[in-house]
Structures are given as C-alpha cells and as structure tokens.
Write an enzyme that holds these catalytic residues in place. Structure first.
Site, PDB file in Angstrom:
ATOM      1  N   GLU A 168       0.805  -1.228   0.000  1.00 56.22           N
ATOM      2  CA  GLU A 168       0.000   0.000   0.000  1.00 56.22           C
ATOM      3  C   GLU A 168       0.841   1.283   0.000  1.00 56.22           C
ATOM      4  OE1 GLU A 168      -4.009  -1.776   2.136  1.00 56.22           O
ATOM      5  OE2 GLU A 168      -2.903  -0.207   3.190  1.00 56.22           O
ATOM      6  N   GLU A 369      -5.271  -8.648   0.500  1.00 53.33           N
ATOM      7  CA  GLU A 369      -5.995  -8.317   1.735  1.00 53.33           C
ATOM      8  C   GLU A 369      -7.448  -8.051   1.397  1.00 53.33           C
ATOM      9  OE1 GLU A 369      -4.515  -5.026   4.114  1.00 53.33           O
ATOM     10  OE2 GLU A 369      -2.435  -5.666   3.810  1.00 53.33           O
TER      11      GLU A 369
END
Length: 465
Positions: A168, A369
């Site tokens: 991320e 995720e």
C-alpha cells in the site's frame, strides 16, 4: 458437502500481517517512524496501546504459525522490518538477531507447509532516515531501500519464492503527506507527489536488485501490493465522470501503471504538470521504472471510492490536494461497516478483477488483503469461549462470490488472503478494530480460533464453499 463456488486446487488460501503490526519491538536494532511516534505521542494511539508488544509474534511465532496451520492456511504474507534486519543503513550491514529471527520464521512456515510471502515495506520507514534525509522525499533513501532489499534476497531467497516490494505505497503518500493520519502528519501536495514518484522508483530499483541475484533462477518472483479503491462517478454526467477519472488515476493508476506497464498514466502526468506539482525525475530513473515491472500483483480491497464534480470552491489555503479535481460522494442507501466508516461493496472486487484482465494484460494477481474490522468483538464470545463472527463469514462469502465470477470469466487470480491471521496492532487504531481469524486477548496474550477460522478451514479443505 456440495461446493457451489469451486476454486482451483492450487489456489492460495491465506492471510496477511506485517512485522511492525505483529512482532513487537523486542531486540530491534532501530526505531521505525511508528515506534518514534508512539514514544513521543502515546496518547495519539487508541487506549494508549503501541507497537512494543503487538501480538508478540517475535516470541510466539512457532505457536502462532501452528495456529495458522490449524486454520488450514497454505500461504501467509508478512514483512521483514528494515529496522530489525539492518544494523547500518548506509552499508547494509545486518543485525545478527534480525537475521536469526527471520531465518527461524521462514523455516517454521516451510516446516508447517505454509508458503511464506515476504514484503519489504509496511509503512515502517526507519526514523533515522526520516530525520537525516527527509524519508521518502529523498532519492538517497530510495537507494538505501534497494540495498536493504538486496540483503533480503541474498539471505532468504534460497527458500522464499514470493516477494513484495511495498504494501500500500499510496497510504504512505496519503497518510504522511496529505491527510495527517500517519507520522509526520504533513499536508504538502508537492511533497506527496514526489514521494509517490520516489516509491515507484524504489519498487523498480528493488526489482532490479532482485533480478541481479539468483532468486529468479531459483523460481522466485517479485510483485507489489496495492490498495485499490475503484472510483465510481456519482452519475454519467461528463463532469462526474471526469472527477472519478482523476480520482482513479491518482489513487489507483499512479502505482498500477508503473508497476505493470512501466510508465506513468499520461492524463495524470499532464494534470499534475499543469497544477505545478509534478515530481522531478531523470531519463535514467524512468528507464529503470520501464525495465523493472512486476511479475505479479497483490491487490488489497476493502472499500470503493465514489466521486462527484466539485460543487464547492476548492480551499487553496493548504496548497494542492487531489480534491482540487473531485469531491467525495456519499451514495444514498450504501451499506456501511460502522466501525471503520467504510462502505461495503463486494461487487468492486469483480470490477477490479475484470480491469486486471482487460487493462493490465491479465497479469497473475491475487487478493492480498480483504477483511472486516469490528470493534468490541468480545461481545460475540459464546459460552464455549470462542467468538461467533458470522458477520465476517458473510463478508468473505460475498466477496469470494464476486471473485469466483470474475475468475470464471478469465481473470488470472491465483489466491485470496484475508487481513489478518491473528488480531494485530493497527497503527494509531491499535487494537480498536479486530480483523483476525484468530482472536488475541491483549492481557493474557492467549490466542483462540474464531468461528470464521473454523469456517475458513472447511472452505480450504473443500476448495470452495
């Protein structure tokens, strides 16, 4: 049991965590920006809980990995902490205890039949590199990261086949330089854009270092994990569509396109240049980005983003922000996770999958995720002592249903990882919202499998549900 949604036999069923969120600070050589932030401002963290112990994975890893095996996970992503592995950032000299620890963890995963996926950066920049050089605004830090990555490949590449450069990276840009939810909590659009570029360059340089080692010959591959928030326009008006297009370019394509195609999105570059916030780059750097694209993609998906044209004047007092070109749209009737303030929209996982198929060359990818954070989960503990988290099972089922449909339609997805195997520490939120298949009692450090963990075990055993 009949399986309506059947997944391939070699599908990755797993979960993701990270070093700074699970290990604790035991015997670490250095402090990360989060360690420093907690040491200087503990009240900024929910209930004053910091990363010092976290989920005690440093001491408990054998027991924890055995629990993951009991759930049936065949793959787990965690991260190597720069602050634990490296003693001297400039020379790349390693810390003996850090090397021992990560060797032991990797060997334990393999012994338990779990495939380890190792990520190199999970928001945990060493504080010295921020104080000395300005962190990710510095291209010297980019080179130091590539050196750290090289050490990891040399030390562990004989056993680890799946590597990730960053988790991320957009959160580093947004949290540190735009929206003040990660230290150093700046609002500086120009710096944010340079950091965005430098993180792309750092990822490419790490990939370059990977390909200069024996890792590829040993069957290794390297990717990046991006959090995607697909941008949907409020309406089909040209203004709303243009607003969503910029949001999509900035939030998603700014890392997707360099990672997969080796180039930055032209419409984004043009707009940032026009706005006077485009990063500085060199032809040599752009060539490195062009020549070092990923082997696979990890995609974290939690929520969509909905955009509309600006209806109020943009406040220039804080300088440039992406919101200069859009406003957030709250869709009436949307489903919400009230604990996170996030919209629940499972169909976006299908839209992401089809986008990978059609616009990203159908590169191999997986959901790295997905998950549901819930506050006060203890209230769902039954008389037998385990947490009945049916809401999490329903959440996973819905998302897997849409993922299955996209795979049936040819999207090249090879796995699904939940966030997270064991309830973990989560930045300034600490343990406010729980995500795990396995519950953690913070006082006793006792870990128990939740109902979702037993359900996931059956899904894995049956290759679907």
């Amino acid at each position: 049991m009949s399986v309506e949604h059947e997944f391939p036999k070699d599908f990755w069923w797993g979960a993701a965590t990270s070093g700074p969120q699970s290990e604790g600070r035991f015997h670490k050589a250095h402090r990360s920006v989060f360690d420093y932030w907690f040491d200087t401002e503990p009240q900024a963290f929910f209930d004053g809980v910091g990363p010092n112990v976290a989920s005690n994975f440093y001491n408990d890893y054998r027991h924890d990995i055995a629990l993951m095996k009991k759930v049936g996970l065949n793959s787990v992503r965690t991260s190597i902490q720069w602050t634990r592995l490296i003693k001297d950032f400039e020379t790349g000299e390693t810390d003996p205890d850090g090397v021992r620890f990560y060797n032991d963890v990797i060997d334990e995963f393999l012994q338990q039949g779990i495939r380890p996926i190792l990520n190199l950066h999970h928001f945990d920049l060493p504080i010295e590199l921020y104080e000395r050089y300005g962190g990710w605004t510095s291209k010297h830090v980019v080179d130091l990261f590539a050196l750290f990555a090289k050490r990891c490949f040399e030390l562990f590449g004989d056993r680890v086949k799946d590597w990730v450069t960053f988790n991320e990276p957009m959160v580093v840009v947004e949290g540190e330089y735009l929206y003040e939810f990660h230290y150093p909590k700046l609002v500086d659009g120009k710096k944010a854009c340079q950091v965005l570029y430098n993180l792309n360059l750092a990822s490419a340089k790490a990939i370059q270092a990977f390909r200069e080692t024996d890792c590829p010959k040993l069957g290794g591959r390297i990717g990046i994990v991006l959090n995607l928030t697909p941008a949907y326009p409020r309406s089909d008006s040209p203004e709303d569509i243009a607003a969503a297009k910029f949001a999509e370019d900035y939030k998603n394509n700014s890392f997707l396109d360099p990672a997969v195609h080796g180039t930055f999105t032209k419409s984004l570059v043009d707009q940032l240049e026009k706005d006077g916030v485009l990063w500085t780059s060199t032809p040599e750097e752009l060539k490195i980005i062009k020549n070092n694209t990923v082997d696979f993609l990890g995609i974290n998906y939690y929520q969509p983003f909905r955009a509309k044209k600006r209806e109020t004047p943009f406040d220039e007092s804080r300088g440039w922000l992406p919101e200069k070109h859009f406003e957030n749209y709250e869709m009436p009737g949307r489903r919400m996770n009230p604990y996170r303030g996030w919209e629940i929209y499972p169909k976006a996982i299908y839209d992401i999958a089809i986008n990978v198929r059609d616009k990203l060359g159908n590169i191999p990818w997986y959901i790295s995720e997905n998950g549901m954070g819930v506050e006060g989960e203890e209230k769902y503990r039954n008389k037998d002592g385990f947490i009945e988290d049916d809401y999490r099972i329903d959440f996973i089922k819905e998302h897997l249903g849409w993922l299955h449909k996209a795979m049936q339609e040819g999207s090249n997805c090879f796995g699904y990882h939940l966030w997270t195997p064991i309830d973990c520490w989560s930045w300034s939120n600490a343990y406010k919202n729980r995500y795990g298949l396995i519950a953690l009692d913070l006082v006793t450090q006792q870990k128990t499998i939740k109902k979702s963990g037993y359900w996931m075990h059956d899904v894995i055993a049956n290759h679907g549900f």
